[in-house]
Design a protein around this motif. Structure first.
Motif, short mmCIF file in Angstrom:
data_model
loop_
_atom_site.label_atom_id
_atom_site.label_comp_id
_atom_site.label_asym_id
_atom_site.label_seq_id
_atom_site.Cartn_x
_atom_site.Cartn_y
_atom_site.Cartn_z
N PHE A 102 -7.13 -29.11 -43.75
CA PHE A 102 -8.38 -29.32 -44.47
C PHE A 102 -8.81 -30.79 -44.50
CE2 PHE A 102 -7.34 -25.17 -46.40
CZ PHE A 102 -8.57 -24.56 -46.37
N ASP A 103 -7.87 -31.68 -44.24
CA ASP A 103 -8.23 -33.10 -44.34
C ASP A 103 -7.41 -33.90 -43.35
OD1 ASP A 103 -5.66 -33.53 -45.46
OD2 ASP A 103 -6.43 -33.14 -47.47
N ALA A 104 -7.64 -35.20 -43.37
CA ALA A 104 -6.99 -36.07 -42.38
C ALA A 104 -5.47 -36.05 -42.53
CB ALA A 104 -7.53 -37.49 -42.51
N GLY A 105 -5.01 -36.03 -43.77
CA GLY A 105 -3.57 -36.01 -43.99
C GLY A 105 -2.92 -34.76 -43.42
N GLU A 106 -3.57 -33.63 -43.63
CA GLU A 106 -3.02 -32.39 -43.10
C GLU A 106 -3.12 -32.35 -41.58
OE1 GLU A 106 -3.88 -29.69 -47.12
OE2 GLU A 106 -4.70 -29.02 -45.20
N SER A 107 -4.20 -32.91 -41.04
CA SER A 107 -4.31 -32.99 -39.57
C SER A 107 -3.17 -33.83 -39.01
CB SER A 107 -5.65 -33.62 -39.17
OG SER A 107 -6.72 -32.73 -39.41
N GLU A 108 -2.89 -34.92 -39.67
CA GLU A 108 -1.81 -35.79 -39.22
C GLU A 108 -0.47 -35.04 -39.23
OE1 GLU A 108 -2.40 -38.58 -37.84
OE2 GLU A 108 -0.25 -38.86 -37.45
N ALA A 109 -0.29 -34.22 -40.28
CA ALA A 109 0.95 -33.43 -40.34
C ALA A 109 1.05 -32.47 -39.16
CB ALA A 109 1.02 -32.68 -41.67
N LEU A 110 -0.10 -31.92 -38.73
CA LEU A 110 -0.07 -31.01 -37.58
C LEU A 110 0.35 -31.74 -36.31
CD1 LEU A 110 -3.20 -28.70 -38.01
CD2 LEU A 110 -0.83 -28.31 -38.72
N ARG A 111 -0.05 -33.00 -36.22
CA ARG A 111 0.34 -33.77 -35.03
C ARG A 111 1.87 -33.86 -34.91
NH1 ARG A 111 -4.21 -35.55 -32.83
NH2 ARG A 111 -5.96 -35.79 -34.26
N GLY A 112 2.52 -33.72 -36.04
CA GLY A 112 3.98 -33.75 -36.04
C GLY A 112 4.63 -32.61 -35.27
N PHE A 113 3.81 -31.62 -34.85
CA PHE A 113 4.35 -30.51 -34.05
C PHE A 113 4.18 -30.73 -32.55
CE2 PHE A 113 3.61 -28.52 -38.16
CZ PHE A 113 4.63 -27.61 -38.29
N LEU A 114 3.43 -31.77 -32.19
CA LEU A 114 3.03 -31.88 -30.78
C LEU A 114 4.18 -32.19 -29.83
CD1 LEU A 114 -0.44 -33.67 -31.19
CD2 LEU A 114 0.02 -31.26 -30.77
N TRP A 115 5.29 -32.70 -30.35
CA TRP A 115 6.47 -32.92 -29.50
C TRP A 115 6.91 -31.63 -28.79
CZ3 TRP A 115 10.76 -29.95 -30.42
CH2 TRP A 115 10.82 -29.32 -31.67
N GLN A 116 6.53 -30.49 -29.36
CA GLN A 116 6.96 -29.22 -28.76
C GLN A 116 6.42 -29.04 -27.34
OE1 GLN A 116 6.03 -26.05 -31.50
NE2 GLN A 116 7.22 -26.98 -33.17
N ARG A 117 5.30 -29.73 -27.05
CA ARG A 117 4.75 -29.65 -25.69
C ARG A 117 5.76 -30.12 -24.66
NH1 ARG A 117 -1.19 -32.00 -26.94
NH2 ARG A 117 -2.24 -30.01 -27.25
N GLU A 118 6.50 -31.18 -24.97
CA GLU A 118 7.50 -31.70 -24.04
C GLU A 118 8.58 -30.67 -23.76
OE1 GLU A 118 8.90 -35.27 -25.97
OE2 GLU A 118 6.81 -35.76 -26.47
N ARG A 119 8.75 -29.76 -24.70
CA ARG A 119 9.75 -28.70 -24.50
C ARG A 119 9.17 -27.54 -23.69
NH1 ARG A 119 13.99 -28.14 -28.30
NH2 ARG A 119 14.11 -26.04 -27.46
N GLY A 120 7.90 -27.68 -23.32
CA GLY A 120 7.27 -26.61 -22.56
C GLY A 120 6.79 -25.45 -23.42
N LEU A 121 6.76 -25.66 -24.73
CA LEU A 121 6.32 -24.59 -25.62
C LEU A 121 4.80 -24.65 -25.77
CD1 LEU A 121 9.19 -24.99 -28.20
CD2 LEU A 121 8.77 -22.98 -26.76
#
Lengths: 386, 386
Positions: A102-121
């Motif tokens: 809903f806001d910038a802080g929560e968006s930032e928290a979602l970015r914390g999942f992006l490492w999963q791309r390196e795992r091919g997920l």
């Protein structure tokens, strides 16, 4: 007093974990007895929302993440095998799951999942125009970004329960309902079975899969730090306005279960064994759900319930051996019992039938709590919603 | 086809109003038949919270206020007569009711009730220290002032329903359940009875007390502008934390019903005849209730339901004759059916047995809607809480 014939494996607990393991072991030719204090799968397994969230739930890489991903990968075949064997649908669907910010802080928290791309997920970043194109006006316009996990899914916990009950019967597992285990039968550092009110059950191996009641034997030489963490769930009928994917905010999730039925969850509350639905949780869940998915306001309220998840100090399950020969744990699955049932059944069955401890269970042994290395509680207090 | 023997009075509707009137008329020696489309008192009468709020609900002086005060004054004797006759408790208690203001604007609105002092009606202004002394920490500390009406009270609508059912049986009233009235039997400007699916019922007088269904006969030469206004109620178990008086904010009320049971209400929604509990209303009621009485957060949720109040354009009931001889109305009681049952029964019975129209019913005749003088709707739209 020894009651009944001896078992190869006695499993304490007839929930999703105990029955999945019983099914697996029976499939490998073992004689299995399940002891269940109440009726099978009537506690946390029955009360779950059926979310299969591996990527979207575990934010950090590590053994637990790997376990969750492995179990999720087992699900399609596991569910269809179960359906084929029993003729019962289990409601498995790879609906995908979108976490919403809903806001910038929560968006930032979602970015914390992006490492999963390196795992091919697979995951997809959805900004507001993508969200609008995907959901039209059904999603709150206040959601500014989302992270979509296409391989997450749902299963219907009650259908799953029913199918697994049929399966273990078919496979010859003996299930003793309303049979509470009092303590493990331990002599000379070796577990010989289980003591119940009705007598002793001898078994070559004993598995504690007793969910929130896993710490029932207070006389063990080590602590089993499992305690109930209450979760409240609301069932709504959204009809044609139900989402076709799991929609998840920081505060709440909506898990579509087919036919317009949506399960809204959940709370995390340390409130002992009181399986009560509270007005505060119900109100907050509904308000949060309506904030995320406005059609909730006009949805029909169907019912609400509470379940007791087996929580551990570090939020991780307790799996594997424990230093007492013949005694094993498949416990403390917290919010992930439904998801982790296939991998737990497979790995514990490997351990029991293969003999050697699986190295990837090393992080989950109950012994980890003896060293004082356990991390902070995942639950910060009563009334936390997640 | 004329079915059954003729009645002195046929009453359409077996809710709180119809049964109260039937009881009163039977007590005066009249042969009464009640026609009920479903089961008696299963609609709004059953769904009510049982609030007896005359002073605290009606803000302005006038005929309706007088009617409400008169009915409230009848309650103690009426309830105890009913209990004595039937052996059934009805849960009447003069608990008092406190209206609470969270800010200056709401406090100002409470001052709008103070004219009642000139009428000799008791009320007490409670500022924050008085509220704190009266409720300790149980009431929200955000409440800055309150107006206490010591003579308001509650009754248990379901117990009342049961007792009244016993009473009419004792008094020989014939109740025909699952008997829907199709239309009034009118010939030459005179009502001769009621037509049902099963045939005609002849009666010297017919009373429409059909609640939200009062406009069932669309062929009358005038409109009966009654339509359902949905109200949702939540039942909580607050145990020892229940208030001992009715606690009422702008948004919500808590009506204690004994044994820790509290009814939280209510919504005002024009949503047709859909008697559905919605997630939005439930969430908002619970949040508002918790804001007013914080113990609600940990209260056990018991259940929730919806009822259909008979709403009218000006929010006032439709009482008395209508220009068609033999046809009378005791309808459109909106949110006040439980409160107004005693006075309605008495005045309509006076009218039917005495013959002359009671002058104090003049404001409530159905004819008032023909002149276009009806005021604005008391309901400003869906989702209004009150």
């Amino acid at each position: 007093v020894t009651s009944g014939r001896a078992a190869d494996v006695a499993i304490v607990g007839g929930g999703v974990i105990g029955l999945a393991l019983a099914r697996e072991l029976a499939g490998r030719g073992r004689r299995v007895v399940v002891l269940e204090r109440g009726e099978t799968a009537q506690e946390a397994s029955w009360a779950a929302a059926g979310l299969l969230s591996a990527q979207s739930d575990v934010g950090v890489p590590g053994a637990f993440f790997d376990l969750a991903i492995e179990s999720r990968a087992l699900y399609p075949a596991w569910a269809s095998d179960l359906e084929a064997e029993t003729g019962e649908a289990v409601g498995y669907r790879a609906t995908g799951l979108v976490r919403c910010a809903f806001d910038a802080g929560e968006s930032e928290a979602l970015r914390g999942f992006l490492w999963q791309r390196e795992r091919g997920l697979p995951l997809e970043w959805w900004d507001a125009p993508v969200l609008a194109a995907r959901f039209g006006g059904a999603l709150s316009p206040d959601v500014r970004s989302g992270l979509f996990f296409p391989e997450e899914g749902v299963v219907d916990p009650r259908k799953l329960t029913r199918a697994r009950g049929v399966s273990v019967r078919v496979r010859g597992v003996e299930v003793r309902s309303r049979t509470a285990a009092r303590r493990f039968w331990i002599e000379d550092g070796r577990c010989l079975g289980v003591e119940t009110e009705g007598g002793r059950l001898a078994a070559d191996a004993v598995v504690d899969a007793a969910g929130a009641w896993a710490a029932f034997d207070r006389e063990l030489p080590f602590a089993v730090p499992v305690e109930p963490v209450r979760g409240q769930i609301v069932e709504l009928d959204l009809g044609g306005s139900a989402p076709d994917t799991v929609v998840h905010s920081e505060a709440v999730y909506l898990a579509p279960q087919g036919g317009g039925r949506v399960l809204v969850g959940s709370t995390l509350e340390r409130a002992g064994f009181a399986r009560v639905v509270t007005a505060g949780a119900l109100g907050a869940l509904l308000e949060s759900a309506a904030r995320l998915w406005p059609a909730v306001r006009t949805a029909r309220f169907v019912t609400a319930w509470a379940g007791l998840r087996p929580g551990t100090p570090d939020g991780l399950p307790i799996l594997g051996d424990c230093g007492i020969r013949g005694l094993y744990f498949a416990a403390g699955h917290f919010r992930n019992g439904i998801l982790l049932a296939p991998v737990t059944a497979r790995k514990i069955a490997d351990l029991l039938t293969g003999g050697a401890a699986s190295p990837d269970l090393a992080s989950f042994r109950v012994g980890r709590f003896r060293s004082g290395r356990a991390g902070p509680s995942p639950v910060s207090g009563p009334g936390v919603f997640r």
